[in-house]
Design a protein around this motif. Structure first.
Motif, PDB file in Angstrom:
ATOM      1  N   GLN A  82      -1.628 -18.402  19.865  1.00 54.84           N
ATOM      2  CA  GLN A  82      -2.588 -17.318  19.977  1.00 54.84           C
ATOM      3  C   GLN A  82      -1.880 -15.980  19.835  1.00 54.84           C
ATOM      4  O   GLN A  82      -0.678 -15.862  20.090  1.00 54.84           O
ATOM      5  N   LEU A  83      -2.627 -14.994  19.371  1.00 53.44           N
ATOM      6  CA  LEU A  83      -2.197 -13.612  19.378  1.00 53.44           C
ATOM      7  C   LEU A  83      -3.121 -12.838  20.301  1.00 53.44           C
ATOM      8  O   LEU A  83      -4.299 -13.193  20.479  1.00 53.44           O
ATOM      9  N   TYR A  84      -2.607 -11.780  20.893  1.00 54.85           N
ATOM     10  CA  TYR A  84      -3.417 -10.852  21.655  1.00 54.85           C
ATOM     11  C   TYR A  84      -3.746  -9.674  20.738  1.00 54.85           C
ATOM     12  O   TYR A  84      -2.838  -9.045  20.187  1.00 54.85           O
ATOM     13  N   VAL A  85      -5.022  -9.396  20.564  1.00 57.86           N
ATOM     14  CA  VAL A  85      -5.471  -8.347  19.647  1.00 57.86           C
ATOM     15  C   VAL A  85      -6.099  -7.233  20.470  1.00 57.86           C
ATOM     16  O   VAL A  85      -6.953  -7.495  21.329  1.00 57.86           O
ATOM     17  N   THR A  86      -5.686  -5.994  20.223  1.00 57.69           N
ATOM     18  CA  THR A  86      -6.226  -4.858  20.957  1.00 57.69           C
ATOM     19  C   THR A  86      -6.848  -3.856  19.990  1.00 57.69           C
ATOM     20  O   THR A  86      -6.457  -3.757  18.839  1.00 57.69           O
ATOM     21  N   GLY A  87      -7.827  -3.139  20.502  1.00 54.00           N
ATOM     22  CA  GLY A  87      -8.463  -2.078  19.711  1.00 54.00           C
ATOM     23  C   GLY A  87      -9.715  -2.507  19.004  1.00 54.00           C
ATOM     24  O   GLY A  87     -10.632  -1.709  18.805  1.00 54.00           O
ATOM     25  N   ALA A  88      -9.796  -3.755  18.568  1.00 54.90           N
ATOM     26  CA  ALA A  88     -10.970  -4.274  17.858  1.00 54.90           C
ATOM     27  C   ALA A  88     -10.910  -5.779  17.888  1.00 54.90           C
ATOM     28  O   ALA A  88      -9.832  -6.359  18.026  1.00 54.90           O
ATOM     29  N   PRO A  89     -12.048  -6.460  17.774  1.00 57.13           N
ATOM     30  CA  PRO A  89     -12.023  -7.931  17.746  1.00 57.13           C
ATOM     31  C   PRO A  89     -11.212  -8.448  16.572  1.00 57.13           C
ATOM     32  O   PRO A  89     -11.051  -7.748  15.557  1.00 57.13           O
ATOM     33  N   PRO A  90     -10.677  -9.656  16.678  1.00 58.88           N
ATOM     34  CA  PRO A  90      -9.922 -10.247  15.553  1.00 58.88           C
ATOM     35  C   PRO A  90     -10.811 -10.385  14.334  1.00 58.88           C
ATOM     36  O   PRO A  90     -12.028 -10.547  14.437  1.00 58.88           O
ATOM     37  N   PRO A  91     -10.212 -10.319  13.140  1.00 63.18           N
ATOM     38  CA  PRO A  91     -10.999 -10.525  11.930  1.00 63.18           C
ATOM     39  C   PRO A  91     -11.490 -11.959  11.859  1.00 63.18           C
ATOM     40  O   PRO A  91     -10.793 -12.884  12.281  1.00 63.18           O
ATOM     41  N   PRO A  92     -12.682 -12.178  11.314  1.00 59.04           N
ATOM     42  CA  PRO A  92     -13.180 -13.550  11.198  1.00 59.04           C
ATOM     43  C   PRO A  92     -12.438 -14.290  10.097  1.00 59.04           C
ATOM     44  O   PRO A  92     -11.838 -13.690   9.206  1.00 59.04           O
ATOM     45  N   GLY A  93     -12.473 -15.608  10.130  1.00 58.17           N
ATOM     46  CA  GLY A  93     -11.887 -16.411   9.065  1.00 58.17           C
ATOM     47  C   GLY A  93     -12.620 -16.148   7.763  1.00 58.17           C
ATOM     48  O   GLY A  93     -13.825 -15.906   7.744  1.00 58.17           O
ATOM     49  N   ALA A  94     -11.877 -16.146   6.676  1.00 58.77           N
ATOM     50  CA  ALA A  94     -12.500 -15.850   5.383  1.00 58.77           C
ATOM     51  C   ALA A  94     -11.825 -16.685   4.313  1.00 58.77           C
ATOM     52  O   ALA A  94     -10.643 -16.967   4.411  1.00 58.77           O
TER      53      ALA A  94
END
Length: 248
Positions: free
Chosen positions: A236-248
């Protein structure tokens, strides 16, 4: 936190090296990014930053002092989560899956495109990629360094660059691959063809290719499976500032 001018003293922080986001080793090998510590003489906390807002944070949380933490993608552990929430806004956990290739990639079909290693002359072609694909060179400090590395492979159709693969992180034992393909050219095997060529290069240098993606990114996982990558672990990564990008 103090930026190091000499990095030899922190190499052991990133060993033993495992497949996945090799942020610290990448900065050490390429010089693209910076390493900050609480005490240059005897580091107890290490913050590594490379392009695209990718960070590695390890050691003792107390060593951060009052340092601010920028928004971005953090490879760290649960001990730092409260500080990330306090100093960088909302924190999201982004599930990841990690793969490794320990042999030659599986053969892929020939593609209807010109496939070749990128050179400095291809910087305008990289700049012509769609905005959502521009991240592919961020850990290299931009298009010029990625093109000059001799490690990126691109697929061209009609003279336009439509797919790129490159080691997104360079380590001592592993190189973690990144690949992008323009939306209108997906499903034609271009990602697999470019990534296969890059993986062969990694193996020829005596290292192993790794592959990091999110569980919901089915396209990325299909490419990894097509090339013969095997599942290693969940991460896992911790993402700050905005939700993680969705899979594409």
């Amino acid at each position: 936190m103090i930026e190091l001018s000499r990095t030899e003293g922190v190499r052991d922080w990133f060993r033993p090296e495992v497949p996945g986001p090799l942020i610290g080793p990448h900065v050490l090998r390429t010089g693209h990014g910076r390493i900050l510590v609480d005490d240059p003489a005897d580091p107890g906390t290490v913050l590594v930053e490379t392009g695209g807002g990718n960070y590695d944070l390890s050691g003792d949380p107390a060593g951060l002092g009052h340092a601010l933490l920028p928004h971005g993608f953090y490879r760290t552990d649960e001990d730092f989560a409260p500080l990330l929430a306090e100093r960088s806004g909302p924190v999201y956990r982004w599930p990841r899956v990690i793969y490794e290739l320990d042999r030659a990639p599986c053969p892929v079909p020939t593609v209807a495109a010109e496939l070749r290693t990128l050179t400095p002359a291809d910087v305008p072609a990289l700049a012509g990629l769609s905005p959502e694909l521009q991240w592919i060179t961020e850990t290299w400090g931009g298009h010029a360094a990625a093109a000059a590395s001799g490690l990126a492979v691109g697929a061209f159709t009609g003279g336009r660059l439509v797919s790129v693969a490159v080691p997104f992180y360079l380590g001592e034992r592993y190189e973690d691959l990144g690949v992008v393909t323009e939306n209108g050219h997906r499903g034609r095997g271009l990602s697999a063809a470019c990534a296969s060529r890059v993986a062969e290069g990694v193996l020829s240098r005596g290292r192993r290719p790794s592959w990091s993606t999110s569980p919901d990114n089915r396209g990325s996982r299909r490419v990894a499976a097509k090339l013969g990558f095997r599942f290693v672990r969940e991460d896992q990564l911790y993402v700050t500032g905005a939700p993680p990008p969705p899979g594409a």
